[in-house]
Design an enzyme around this catalytic site. Structure first.
Site, short mmCIF file in Angstrom:
data_model
loop_
_atom_site.label_atom_id
_atom_site.label_comp_id
_atom_site.label_asym_id
_atom_site.label_seq_id
_atom_site.Cartn_x
_atom_site.Cartn_y
_atom_site.Cartn_z
CB THR A 150 -9.10 -53.21 -80.22
OG1 THR A 150 -9.39 -54.27 -79.31
CG2 THR A 150 -7.66 -52.77 -80.03
N GLY A 189 -11.25 -58.19 -86.54
CA GLY A 189 -11.18 -59.11 -87.68
C GLY A 189 -12.27 -58.80 -88.69
CD GLU A 407 -12.58 -61.80 -76.97
OE1 GLU A 407 -12.53 -62.04 -78.16
OE2 GLU A 407 -13.14 -60.78 -76.50
C1 LIG Z 1 -17.79 -71.53 -81.37
C2 LIG Z 1 -16.42 -72.14 -81.53
C3 LIG Z 1 -15.51 -71.13 -82.12
C4 LIG Z 1 -14.12 -71.30 -81.63
C5 LIG Z 1 -13.28 -70.17 -82.13
C6 LIG Z 1 -12.44 -69.60 -81.05
C7 LIG Z 1 -11.37 -68.70 -81.63
C8 LIG Z 1 -11.81 -67.25 -81.55
C9 LIG Z 1 -11.21 -66.48 -82.65
C10 LIG Z 1 -11.42 -65.02 -82.35
C11 LIG Z 1 -10.26 -64.21 -82.82
C12 LIG Z 1 -10.11 -62.96 -82.45
C13 LIG Z 1 -11.18 -62.28 -81.73
C14 LIG Z 1 -10.63 -61.25 -80.81
C15 LIG Z 1 -11.46 -60.30 -80.39
C16 LIG Z 1 -11.02 -59.32 -79.43
O1 LIG Z 1 -9.88 -59.25 -78.99
S1 LIG Z 1 -12.30 -58.32 -78.92
C17 LIG Z 1 -11.54 -57.18 -77.81
C18 LIG Z 1 -11.13 -57.87 -76.52
N1 LIG Z 1 -10.75 -56.88 -75.57
C19 LIG Z 1 -10.69 -57.12 -74.26
O2 LIG Z 1 -10.85 -58.23 -73.79
C20 LIG Z 1 -10.43 -55.91 -73.39
C21 LIG Z 1 -9.90 -56.31 -72.03
N2 LIG Z 1 -10.26 -55.32 -71.04
C22 LIG Z 1 -11.37 -55.49 -70.25
O3 LIG Z 1 -12.10 -56.45 -70.31
C23 LIG Z 1 -11.63 -54.40 -69.22
O4 LIG Z 1 -10.98 -53.21 -69.61
C24 LIG Z 1 -11.11 -54.80 -67.82
C25 LIG Z 1 -11.92 -55.96 -67.32
C26 LIG Z 1 -9.66 -55.16 -67.87
C27 LIG Z 1 -11.26 -53.61 -66.89
O5 LIG Z 1 -12.55 -53.13 -67.07
P1 LIG Z 1 -13.04 -51.95 -66.12
O6 LIG Z 1 -14.31 -51.45 -66.68
O7 LIG Z 1 -11.92 -50.99 -65.94
O8 LIG Z 1 -13.40 -52.73 -64.79
P2 LIG Z 1 -12.59 -52.78 -63.43
O9 LIG Z 1 -12.59 -51.40 -62.84
O10 LIG Z 1 -11.28 -53.46 -63.59
O11 LIG Z 1 -13.58 -53.74 -62.58
C28 LIG Z 1 -14.86 -53.24 -62.20
C29 LIG Z 1 -15.72 -54.42 -61.78
O12 LIG Z 1 -16.21 -55.06 -62.98
C30 LIG Z 1 -15.94 -56.43 -62.94
N3 LIG Z 1 -15.78 -56.89 -64.32
C31 LIG Z 1 -14.84 -56.47 -65.22
N4 LIG Z 1 -15.03 -57.11 -66.40
C32 LIG Z 1 -16.08 -57.93 -66.24
C33 LIG Z 1 -16.76 -58.87 -67.10
N5 LIG Z 1 -16.36 -59.09 -68.36
N6 LIG Z 1 -17.81 -59.54 -66.59
C34 LIG Z 1 -18.20 -59.33 -65.30
N7 LIG Z 1 -17.61 -58.48 -64.42
C35 LIG Z 1 -16.56 -57.79 -64.91
C36 LIG Z 1 -14.69 -56.54 -62.14
O13 LIG Z 1 -14.52 -57.86 -61.66
C37 LIG Z 1 -14.98 -55.52 -61.05
O14 LIG Z 1 -15.86 -56.09 -60.13
P3 LIG Z 1 -15.72 -55.69 -58.57
O15 LIG Z 1 -16.81 -56.45 -57.91
O16 LIG Z 1 -15.86 -54.19 -58.53
O17 LIG Z 1 -14.35 -56.14 -58.15
C1 LIG Z 2 -4.99 -61.77 -83.63
C2 LIG Z 2 -5.76 -60.64 -82.95
C3 LIG Z 2 -7.12 -60.48 -83.25
C4 LIG Z 2 -7.84 -59.44 -82.65
N1 LIG Z 2 -9.15 -59.29 -82.99
C5 LIG Z 2 -9.84 -58.24 -82.45
C6 LIG Z 2 -11.21 -58.04 -82.82
O1 LIG Z 2 -11.77 -58.77 -83.64
N2 LIG Z 2 -11.88 -56.99 -82.26
C7 LIG Z 2 -11.29 -56.15 -81.35
O2 LIG Z 2 -11.95 -55.23 -80.88
N3 LIG Z 2 -9.99 -56.33 -80.96
C8 LIG Z 2 -9.26 -57.35 -81.50
N4 LIG Z 2 -7.95 -57.55 -81.14
C9 LIG Z 2 -7.30 -56.58 -80.23
C10 LIG Z 2 -7.08 -57.17 -78.85
O3 LIG Z 2 -8.30 -57.32 -78.18
C11 LIG Z 2 -6.13 -56.26 -78.06
O4 LIG Z 2 -4.89 -56.26 -78.70
C12 LIG Z 2 -5.98 -56.78 -76.64
O5 LIG Z 2 -7.16 -56.53 -75.91
C13 LIG Z 2 -4.78 -56.15 -75.91
O6 LIG Z 2 -4.96 -54.76 -75.81
P1 LIG Z 2 -3.78 -53.78 -76.32
O7 LIG Z 2 -3.41 -54.19 -77.68
O8 LIG Z 2 -4.24 -52.40 -76.05
O9 LIG Z 2 -2.56 -54.12 -75.38
P2 LIG Z 2 -2.03 -53.24 -74.14
O10 LIG Z 2 -3.01 -53.30 -73.05
O11 LIG Z 2 -1.58 -51.92 -74.63
O12 LIG Z 2 -0.79 -54.16 -73.68
C14 LIG Z 2 0.53 -53.68 -73.69
C15 LIG Z 2 1.15 -54.06 -72.35
O13 LIG Z 2 0.51 -53.28 -71.31
C16 LIG Z 2 0.20 -54.13 -70.22
N5 LIG Z 2 -0.93 -53.59 -69.46
C17 LIG Z 2 -2.02 -52.97 -69.95
N6 LIG Z 2 -2.88 -52.66 -68.96
C18 LIG Z 2 -2.32 -53.09 -67.81
C19 LIG Z 2 -2.71 -53.08 -66.44
N7 LIG Z 2 -3.88 -52.53 -66.04
N8 LIG Z 2 -1.88 -53.63 -65.52
C20 LIG Z 2 -0.72 -54.20 -65.91
N9 LIG Z 2 -0.27 -54.23 -67.19
C21 LIG Z 2 -1.07 -53.69 -68.12
C22 LIG Z 2 -0.15 -55.43 -70.88
O14 LIG Z 2 -0.04 -56.52 -69.93
C23 LIG Z 2 0.90 -55.54 -71.98
O15 LIG Z 2 2.07 -56.13 -71.44
C24 LIG Z 2 -7.20 -58.57 -81.73
C25 LIG Z 2 -5.85 -58.75 -81.41
C26 LIG Z 2 -5.13 -59.77 -82.02
C27 LIG Z 2 -3.67 -59.96 -81.67
#
Ligand SMILES: CCCCCCCCCC/C=C\C/C=C/C(=O)SCCNC(=O)CCNC(=O)[C@H](O)C(C)(C)COP(=O)(O)OP(=O)(O)OC[C@H]1O[C@@H](n2cnc3c(N)ncnc32)[C@H](O)[C@@H]1OP(=O)(O)O
Ligand SMILES: Cc1cc2nc3c(=O)[nH]c(=O)nc-3n(C[C@H](O)[C@H](O)[C@H](O)COP(=O)(O)OP(=O)(O)OC[C@H]3O[C@@H](n4cnc5c(N)ncnc54)[C@H](O)[C@@H]3O)c2cc1C
Length: 634
Positions: A150, A189, A407
């Site tokens: 991110t 993190g 996530e």
């Molecule tokens: C072991 C015990 C431990 C327990 C602890 C648990 C607690 C954990 C604590 C952790 C705390 C914090 C960690 C947080 C970390 C983070 O937040 S990391 C950052 C996370 N960020 C995201 O998740 C970003 C979200 N966005 C996306 O994933 C992609 O942008 C999105 C999927 C929304 C769109 O991607 P695009 O590339 O634009 O794809 P799209 O055009 O929409 O689709 C194309 C095609 O690809 C397929 N697709 C998309 N994603 C996936 C995937 N992940 N796997 C497989 N396929 C995927 C999609 O379905 C489409 O397929 P199609 O056939 O063309 O329809």
């Molecule tokens: C506690 C915490 C820990 C984290 N840890 C990590 C980490 O370790 N590593 C890391 O890489 N990231 C981490 N993140 C970041 C996290 O993965 C992002 O905040 C998350 O993926 C959301 O993305 P954003 O912040 O850009 O929100 P945005 O996508 O900007 O969301 C803002 C608004 O836009 C809307 N929106 C966005 N796209 C669309 C769409 N296509 N259609 C409709 N609505 C849409 C959303 O629904 C939301 O309402 C962490 C976040 C938090 C809160």
């Protein structure tokens, strides 16, 4: 003479004549008797260590002191890992999440990302050589990593990430750069002060062409001094592309571009279990407190009743109690799908990848959002004392609501689920986990309000709402709207369809687990009551979906409402015995409201006394500020 163990008389009465074996449920939730024994041994091993106890409540420390104290304990835990009676992997799993780990690290584990994302990224994306080079170093804690994806400007839209990794064929190096302020990695993190390495997601450029986001191993800090490496703020040098697709200067496309998203899928799967653990804590605290707390007048002239005897309180707490079982069983099913899909992917068989992506998005979004709502209801059900920091509700709520965003922000994930459902329904193929979308489902003409009949209604709603969303998309298409506009204008319907699909999966998991499970009759009875309560509760909450997609009538709804309140009354006597079955130690609950003995008021008083403000009768600020004011005759 042994000290008499206090037990609140009301809780003591609640525990008398329990009709089922609590340990049987404990073993069910732990995954078997041996797992329970292992967990309890590990809890004793960790929680008996005086060095892991907080000298003062964390809430009274400064930001920097909180970090230092959590880091001290996290490092001590890692030292204890080697001698853990449960072995390294089960110990790590227990220490990373909302269970045992949160009993020690109340503000969060500075090393969590190292184990939850950094190592899984190496395991899932690294080549054999890269794993040989880094995994041992990571496991031995000779490096501390994080997952840096991110940025200030992008978290959701991965294809919009700005960090660039440009391959230089002359030096065979990648130059990573943050071309703008919005490209700064933000949120990862441990990135701020703890990690000295990171898996960095960046747009790979080679021969002038962007090949999309790829993971890169980047050293952030000097391993000896921990100082950031030169240029680390906006220029990183010498990163290495993990699971390098550059062979002799030529980019070789991966079999599926989304395999680089695999680490997120893993965390989405484990988050379902983690939010369920947090929900179990909240339900235990609220349930025990609701049986200790006596308030108001139910029967005129009678003693104040336990607040759990109000139907309104049962309506608040028994659905989340049932949800903890529903989400646990669904998370177990998802975990099994994850393992199967991952094993297949390692053999090059990607068939289950869309199902795994669709279901992990669905369950992560559903469990985190429902758990967050239920935790807030549990807090509210404890009145003013639920609002206190020491109740632990604020911390539990903060942890669960974070999971609604990290996530993958939940709305974005719901739309991913919808994309998968529409594709499966339209193409009538694939969709192993959504078989109901393939082939014609004939809905029942009259509604059957038995358990099986209600599950059929959920299926009708799930397939019906996908069809409603598809009809909206087609309607927009016929009006000449471009596909992306049609998709955006159908978002409300698409999200409803995705949520109905997720609920169907949870409901079927719960019902199927009871059918398949080897349960004693008393346990089967109480779990069946919880299952029926929960699926009726959700149906009543979402009755619009069912009216829209089935032959549900007003009479059916009134009948289901009656069944629901009957189940509240039937389950009420077992509420404390059910939360006791979770076997959550007081240290894990970390709340005077939820302690096993119910000695709530004394513990609340003792907690309040720990406040620095209560160490003197008159705080020094009186003389500095208040006294002058009082004398100023404004
Ligand atoms: C072991 C015990 C431990 C327990 C602890 C648990 C607690 C954990 C604590 C952790 C705390 C914090 C960690 C947080 C970390 C983070 O937040 S990391 C950052 C996370 N960020 C995201 O998740 C970003 C979200 N966005 C996306 O994933 C992609 O942008 C999105 C999927 C929304 C769109 O991607 P695009 O590339 O634009 O794809 P799209 O055009 O929409 O689709 C194309 C095609 O690809 C397929 N697709 C998309 N994603 C996936 C995937 N992940 N796997 C497989 N396929 C995927 C999609 O379905 C489409 O397929 P199609 O056939 O063309 O329809
Ligand atoms: C506690 C915490 C820990 C984290 N840890 C990590 C980490 O370790 N590593 C890391 O890489 N990231 C981490 N993140 C970041 C996290 O993965 C992002 O905040 C998350 O993926 C959301 O993305 P954003 O912040 O850009 O929100 P945005 O996508 O900007 O969301 C803002 C608004 O836009 C809307 N929106 C966005 N796209 C669309 C769409 N296509 N259609 C409709 N609505 C849409 C959303 O629904 C939301 O309402 C962490 C976040 C938090 C809160």
């Amino acid at each position: 003479m042994s000290k008499e163990i206090y037990e609140n008389p009301d809780l003591k009465k609640e525990r008398q004549n329990c009709p089922f074996n609590k340990e049987e449920i404990t073993h069910l939730l732990d995954g078997g008797k041996e797992k329970t024994i292992e967990r309890k041994q590990l809890e004793n091993y960790i929680l008996s260590d005086e060095q892991l106890k907080d000298a003062v409540p964390m809430e009274y420390l400064s930001h920097a002191d909180k970090y230092a104290e959590e880091l001290r304990k996290a490092c001590l835990l890692m030292h204890k890992l080697a001698d853990s009676p449960a072995g390294q992997v089960p110990t790590l799993r227990a220490l990373m999440g909302a269970g045992l780990g949160s009993a020690v690290l109340k503000e969060g584990n500075p090393l969590a990302l190292h184990y939850v994302m950094f190592i899984p990224a190496l395991m899932g994306q690294g080549t054999i050589d890269q794993q040989a080079k880094w995994l041992e170093k990571a496991y031995n804690l000779n490096m501390i990593g994080t997952y840096a994806q991110t940025e200030l400007g992008h978290g959701t839209f991965l294809r919009g990430l700005e960090t660039r990794a440009t391959y230089d064929p002359k030096t065979q190096e990648f130059i990573l750069e943050s071309p703008s302020l919005t490209a700064y990695k933000w949120w990862p993190g441990s990135l701020g002060k703890t990690a000295n390495y990171a898996v960095v997601m960046a747009q790979l450029y080679t021969k002038g062409k962007c090949e999309g986001t790829h993971p890169f191993m980047v050293q952030l800090r000097d391993e000896e001094t921990h100082e950031p490496l030169p240029g680390i703020v906006n220029m990183w040098l010498n990163p290495v592309c993990i699971s390098s697709y550059i062979h002799y200067g030529t980019y070789v496309k991966p079999t599926n571009s989304k395999l680089s998203y695999a680490t997120m899928v893993f965390v989405r799967v484990v988050v379902c279990q983690d939010v369920t653990t947090n929900l179990r804590k909240a339900v235990t605290i609220a349930t025990r407190y609701s049986c200790v707390r006596r308030q108001s007048e139910l029967k005129p002239g009678d003693r104040e009743p336990q607040v759990m005897d109000y139907q309104a309180q049962q309506n608040k707490l028994l659905p989340p109690l049932a949800a903890t079982f529903a989400f646990q069983l669904a998370a177990d099913h998802l975990w099994n799908l994850y393992h199967t899909a991952n094993n297949n992917i390692e053999q090059g068989d990607l068939e289950l990848l869309p199902d795994l992506h669709g279901l992990s998005c669905a369950l992560k979004a559903l469990c985190s959002s429902e758990a967050a709502n239920f935790v807030e209801v549990c807090r509210q059900s404890c009145g003013g004392h639920g609002y206190m920091s020491c109740s632990n509700f604020p911390r539990i709520y903060g942890q669960v609501t974070a999971a609604e965003t990290y996530e993958g922000e939940n709305t974005v994930l719901w739309l991913q689920v919808a994309r998968y459902l529409v594709k499966t329904r339209k193409e009538q193929s694939g969709g192993l986990s959504v078989k109901y979308l393939i082939g014609e489902e004939k809905g029942p003409k009259t509604v059957d309000t038995t358990l099986e009949g209600i599950v059929k209604l959920y299926r009708r709603a799930a397939v019906g709402l996908v069809d409603v969303a598809i009809a909206e998309l087609d309607k927009s298409g016929r009006k000449g709207e471009a596909p992306h506009d049609a998709w955006n204008h159908a978002a409300v319907y698409l999200i409803k369809a995705a949520q109905a699909h997720a609920r169907l999966f949870v409901v079927e998991s719960f019902v199927d687990s009871l059918k398949e499970g080897k349960l004693s009759a008393p346990v089967r009875t109480v779990l069946s009551q919880l299952c029926e309560l929960f699926i009726i509760y959700w149906l009543l909450e979402r009755s619009g979906d069912f009216f829209l997609c089935s032959n549900l009538t007003k009479q059916d709804l009134l009948l289901l409402n009656s069944k629901y309140v009957e189940l509240l009354a039937a389950i009420r006597p077992q509420a404390v015995n059910l939360v006791d079955s979770f076997d959550l130690r007081d240290e894990v609950l970390n709340s005077p409201l939820g302690c096993w003995d119910g000695n709530v008021y004394q513990r609340l008083f003792d907690e309040a006394a720990k406040s620095p403000l209560n160490q003197s009768n008159v705080h020094e600020s009186f003389h500095k500020y208040l006294k002058p004011l009082l004398k100023s005759n404004l």
